[in-house]
Design a protein around this motif. Structure first.
Motif, PDB file in Angstrom:
ATOM      1  N   LEU A  99      44.637  25.949  37.940  1.00 40.64           N
ATOM      2  CA  LEU A  99      46.016  26.352  38.227  1.00 40.64           C
ATOM      3  C   LEU A  99      46.977  25.174  38.095  1.00 40.64           C
ATOM      4  O   LEU A  99      48.046  25.298  37.487  1.00 40.64           O
ATOM      5  N   VAL A 100      46.605  24.017  38.643  1.00 44.81           N
ATOM      6  CA  VAL A 100      47.489  22.841  38.570  1.00 44.81           C
ATOM      7  C   VAL A 100      47.662  22.400  37.123  1.00 44.81           C
ATOM      8  O   VAL A 100      48.782  22.081  36.691  1.00 44.81           O
ATOM      9  N   ILE A 101      46.578  22.402  36.340  1.00 41.03           N
ATOM     10  CA  ILE A 101      46.678  21.999  34.934  1.00 41.03           C
ATOM     11  C   ILE A 101      47.574  22.974  34.162  1.00 41.03           C
ATOM     12  O   ILE A 101      48.421  22.556  33.368  1.00 41.03           O
ATOM     13  N   VAL A 102      47.408  24.275  34.407  1.00 39.29           N
ATOM     14  CA  VAL A 102      48.232  25.260  33.713  1.00 39.29           C
ATOM     15  C   VAL A 102      49.704  25.069  34.072  1.00 39.29           C
ATOM     16  O   VAL A 102      50.584  25.084  33.192  1.00 39.29           O
ATOM     17  N   LEU A 103      50.008  24.861  35.350  1.00 43.37           N
ATOM     18  CA  LEU A 103      51.400  24.669  35.759  1.00 43.37           C
ATOM     19  C   LEU A 103      51.987  23.386  35.170  1.00 43.37           C
ATOM     20  O   LEU A 103      53.157  23.358  34.768  1.00 43.37           O
ATOM     21  N   LYS A 104      51.191  22.327  35.099  1.00 39.88           N
ATOM     22  CA  LYS A 104      51.685  21.077  34.495  1.00 39.88           C
ATOM     23  C   LYS A 104      51.956  21.269  33.002  1.00 39.88           C
ATOM     24  O   LYS A 104      52.950  20.771  32.474  1.00 39.88           O
ATOM     25  N   VAL A 105      51.073  21.980  32.308  1.00 37.97           N
ATOM     26  CA  VAL A 105      51.271  22.231  30.876  1.00 37.97           C
ATOM     27  C   VAL A 105      52.520  23.075  30.651  1.00 37.97           C
ATOM     28  O   VAL A 105      53.314  22.802  29.742  1.00 37.97           O
ATOM     29  N   ARG A 114      63.924  25.890  43.603  1.00 44.15           N
ATOM     30  CA  ARG A 114      63.472  26.578  44.814  1.00 44.15           C
ATOM     31  C   ARG A 114      62.996  27.997  44.503  1.00 44.15           C
ATOM     32  O   ARG A 114      61.986  28.453  45.040  1.00 44.15           O
ATOM     33  N   ALA A 115      63.728  28.695  43.637  1.00 43.20           N
ATOM     34  CA  ALA A 115      63.364  30.089  43.339  1.00 43.20           C
ATOM     35  C   ALA A 115      62.061  30.180  42.560  1.00 43.20           C
ATOM     36  O   ALA A 115      61.255  31.072  42.788  1.00 43.20           O
ATOM     37  N   LEU A 116      61.848  29.240  41.619  1.00 45.28           N
ATOM     38  CA  LEU A 116      60.645  29.303  40.782  1.00 45.28           C
ATOM     39  C   LEU A 116      59.482  28.509  41.359  1.00 45.28           C
ATOM     40  O   LEU A 116      58.363  28.621  40.867  1.00 45.28           O
ATOM     41  N   GLY A 117      59.735  27.699  42.382  1.00 41.41           N
ATOM     42  CA  GLY A 117      58.670  26.880  42.940  1.00 41.41           C
ATOM     43  C   GLY A 117      58.205  27.325  44.308  1.00 41.41           C
ATOM     44  O   GLY A 117      57.014  27.535  44.542  1.00 41.41           O
ATOM     45  N   THR A 118      59.147  27.496  45.218  1.00 39.29           N
ATOM     46  CA  THR A 118      58.738  27.771  46.593  1.00 39.29           C
ATOM     47  C   THR A 118      58.426  29.237  46.861  1.00 39.29           C
ATOM     48  O   THR A 118      57.779  29.529  47.853  1.00 39.29           O
ATOM     49  N   ILE A 119      58.878  30.141  46.004  1.00 41.98           N
ATOM     50  CA  ILE A 119      58.555  31.555  46.232  1.00 41.98           C
ATOM     51  C   ILE A 119      57.218  31.932  45.586  1.00 41.98           C
ATOM     52  O   ILE A 119      56.312  32.393  46.270  1.00 41.98           O
ATOM     53  N   PRO A 120      57.030  31.738  44.259  1.00 40.01           N
ATOM     54  CA  PRO A 120      55.734  32.136  43.697  1.00 40.01           C
ATOM     55  C   PRO A 120      54.617  31.127  43.936  1.00 40.01           C
ATOM     56  O   PRO A 120      53.448  31.486  43.829  1.00 40.01           O
ATOM     57  N   LEU A 159      50.704  32.130  44.347  1.00 40.12           N
ATOM     58  CA  LEU A 159      49.684  31.772  43.352  1.00 40.12           C
ATOM     59  C   LEU A 159      48.496  31.066  43.996  1.00 40.12           C
ATOM     60  O   LEU A 159      47.335  31.392  43.717  1.00 40.12           O
ATOM     61  N   PHE A 160      48.782  30.089  44.858  1.00 30.47           N
ATOM     62  CA  PHE A 160      47.676  29.362  45.483  1.00 30.47           C
ATOM     63  C   PHE A 160      46.904  30.250  46.457  1.00 30.47           C
ATOM     64  O   PHE A 160      45.689  30.123  46.590  1.00 30.47           O
ATOM     65  N   GLY A 161      47.590  31.181  47.125  1.00 29.19           N
ATOM     66  CA  GLY A 161      46.880  32.136  47.978  1.00 29.19           C
ATOM     67  C   GLY A 161      45.963  33.045  47.178  1.00 29.19           C
ATOM     68  O   GLY A 161      44.833  33.337  47.595  1.00 29.19           O
ATOM     69  N   ALA A 212      38.180  32.791  45.560  1.00 33.70           N
ATOM     70  CA  ALA A 212      37.013  31.960  45.880  1.00 33.70           C
ATOM     71  C   ALA A 212      36.320  32.404  47.159  1.00 33.70           C
ATOM     72  O   ALA A 212      35.408  31.732  47.630  1.00 33.70           O
ATOM     73  N   CYS A 213      36.730  33.524  47.725  1.00 31.28           N
ATOM     74  CA  CYS A 213      36.150  33.990  48.986  1.00 31.28           C
ATOM     75  C   CYS A 213      34.759  34.583  48.745  1.00 31.28           C
ATOM     76  O   CYS A 213      34.580  35.429  47.862  1.00 31.28           O
TER      77      CYS A 213
END
Length: 195
Positions: free
Chosen positions: A123-129, A76-82, A86-88, A94-95
């Motif tokens: 971002l998804v590839i980096v997080l999966k790696v 929860r601390a490493l996933g739901t907080i950052p 990161l996605f924001g 991309a704006c």
């Protein structure tokens, strides 16, 4: 509404109100997207139960619930907080056109679709790696405890350590009979014959 004599438009200098039509996705684009989305979701959820099982099997029996609690604290601390931050940040990069409110930058009005898709994919590839690296490090650095005769059992039951049944009778504690049910039945029958 039509806008004419626009200097930034090279063709004829006219524009209409609204957003521009996006480029049509090439052949197989939607199928490729669905395949990558399925693989991403599959790899995300397929690892949940093995990680939980490995946590339960690694720690001692008496500390399993504590270990699972600590594991979920880190998740929860490493996933739901950052994660949303990161996605924001990726979406903000991309704006193309931001609105203004009282002289300050407001929310994004127009996004660049190509930038969003590329940034989110990267971002998804980096997080999966990074996740694969951490799982690999955990696998490589794990050292099992020294072998013992009952290493595979959680709780060993020793017949000599089993306490005897005891009942309080009178002033002292006396061991109860192994045939307690028979004694109860015979006492019940004796009471019935007296009636």
């Amino acid at each position: 509404m039509y806008y004419t004599k626009c200097l930034c438009i090279a063709t004829n200098g006219t524009a209409t109100r609204g957003s521009c039509d996006g480029e049509v996705c090439g052949s197989g684009g939607y199928i490729t997207f669905v395949i990558f989305l399925f693989l991403t979701l599959f790899l995300t959820f397929v690892i949940a139960i093995p990680v939980l099982q490995s946590t339960i099997r690694i720690v001692p029996f008496t500390q399993r619930s504590f270990a699972v609690g600590v594991q979920w604290l880190f998740i929860r601390a490493l996933g739901t907080i950052p994660g949303p931050l990161l996605f924001g940040f990726v979406l903000d990069q991309a704006c193309l056109l931001s609105g203004e409110s009282c002289g300050s930058q407001g929310s994004c009005s127009v996004y660049t679709n190509d930038s969003i898709s590329n940034n989110v994919l990267i971002l998804v590839i980096v997080l999966k790696v990074v996740g694969i690296i951490f799982y690999s490090l955990a696998f490589i650095t794990y050292k099992p405890p020294p072998e013992s005769p009952d290493a595979t059992e959680d709780v060993t039951l020793d017949s000599s350590a089993t306490p005897k049944k005891e009942v309080a009778m009178g002033n002292g504690i006396e061991p109860a009979s192994d045939n307690l049910e028979g004694e109860v039945n015979s006492a019940f029958e004796a009471d019935n014959t007296q009636l």
